[in-house]
Design an enzyme around this catalytic site. Structure first.
Site: not given
Ligand code: UD1
Length: 316
Positions: A12, A58, A122, A145
């Site tokens: 995306f 890759i 990040s 990761y």
């Molecule tokens: C992390 C990285 C981000 C990266 C991504 C790749 C950080 C701060 N960010 O994202 O830069 O691009 O990995 O995958 O480390 N959540 C829910 N419900 C859901 C899914 C997720 O509550 O159904 C919560 C997660 O627990 C988290 C937040 O939403 O606290 C964001 O999750 P997600 O979208 O998976 O991204 P990050 O792990 O933050």
């Protein structure tokens, strides 16, 4: 005329970048390297006649070498994303995110590519005492990761200092927008929120929902990637935050989405996720100064555009 290669170009973020590259003046050529593990050909449907598609993993060095022949600039976005995926199944994400990145850099060096712009994360910061997060803070990765993406940054910097390959690494901060796939157990949270909002079903929030993220609209990231491909001076061999500069809790974002849609749906609250960072917010100062970063989309505007896209995609 430039020859661009986008690894992960069917994803995306990659497909948004491809469309923006094709819109640049100069009759440039754009090629995509993607193994379609998390990307989709349909993300490139509108532009497929104008793009050379290499269905290559890759991890296949010979395939990457071939795809990079004659390239001027490589945007390296291909990865197995997701913090929880790297915990549940660490071997493939290690192989792709570290060894695959090494392959892309090696092939770029061999092909005398001018510059590689790398999608870092990040997540490398981990939990910091201070917000916003500034590039010179000590990284503290909390998941495979995060460690893998950090290793990619180090490799970029070393390919610049040891081999003269120009690199710029951008730490993406929770990118969201049209075409983000909501259909994987590892989908990004905003794509899942969109799916639940449209279906009028309850999303799951891991933990109390008070964790914060610097959600960044995909077009702002694509714009910065292009700027990073041209920036000179201090930028070369360096790492920058690619964020919006704000932070929002998941509870706030779900509230905003309910208001936009005029509905009331209480989320399910589940267990916190292993490896989850509590708060995330980018300092944009260095990226503004050295790369000309100029994010255009507020969260609300980005959410509205993203929601409109998911609705139109459902009707297509
Ligand atoms: C992390 C990285 C981000 C990266 C991504 C790749 C950080 C701060 N960010 O994202 O830069 O691009 O990995 O995958 O480390 N959540 C829910 N419900 C859901 C899914 C997720 O509550 O159904 C919560 C997660 O627990 C988290 C937040 O939403 O606290 C964001 O999750 P997600 O979208 O998976 O991204 P990050 O792990 O933050």
């Amino acid at each position: 005329m430039k020859r661009y290669v986008v690894t992960g170009g069917a994803g995306f973020i990659g497909s948004c970048l491809v469309r923006e590259l094709l819109a640049l003046p100069g009759g440039n050529q754009v090629a995509v390297v993607d193994n379609l593990l998390t990307g989709h050909r349909k993300n490139l449907d509108e532009v497929k006649d104008r793009v050379t598609f290499h269905e290559v993993d890759i991890c296949d060095l010979a395939g990457v070498r071939k795809a990079l022949q004659g390239a001027d600039t490589v945007f390296h976005l291909a990865a197995i994303p997701s913090v929880p995926r790297s915990i549940n199944d660490p071997v493939p994400s290690h192989e792709v995110n570290i060894n695959g990145t090494f392959n892309v850099l090696s092939a770029a060096k061999e092909n005398n590519v001018r510059r590689v712009v790398y999608a870092a994360s990040s997540s490398a910061y981990g939990d910091t005492l201070v917000l916003p997060k500034v590039e010179d803070m000590q990284p503290k990765p909390k998941s495979p990761y995060a460690a893998q993406k950090l290793m990619g940054e180090y490799y970029c910097s070393v390919f610049t200092s040891c081999f003269g390959l120009e690199t710029v690494a951008l730490r993406f901060f929770n990118v969201y927008g049209p075409r983000q796939d909501p259909n994987s157990p590892y989908s990004g949270v905003l794509s899942l929120f969109m799916k639940h909002l449209i279906a009028r079903t309850q999303p799951t929030i891991h933990g109390d929902g008070e964790q914060t993220r610097d959600f960044t609209y995909v077009e702002d990231v694509a714009g910065l990637l292009i700027k990073a491909s041209e920036a000179q001076g201090a930028a070369i061999g360096n790492t920058y935050n690619a964020g919006n500069g704000n932070r929002y809790s998941l509870n706030m974002v779900w509230d905003t989405l309910q208001k936009i849609e005029g509905v009331s749906i209480t989320p399910n609250y589940g267990d916190s996720r292993a490896g989850d960072v509590r708060d995330s917010q980018a300092s944009t100062e260095a990226a503004v100064r050295d790369l000309g970063h100029a994010p255009r989309f507020t969260l609300e505007e980005g959410l509205r555009r993203t929601l409109a896209w998911y609705k139109s995609d459902l009707q297509a």
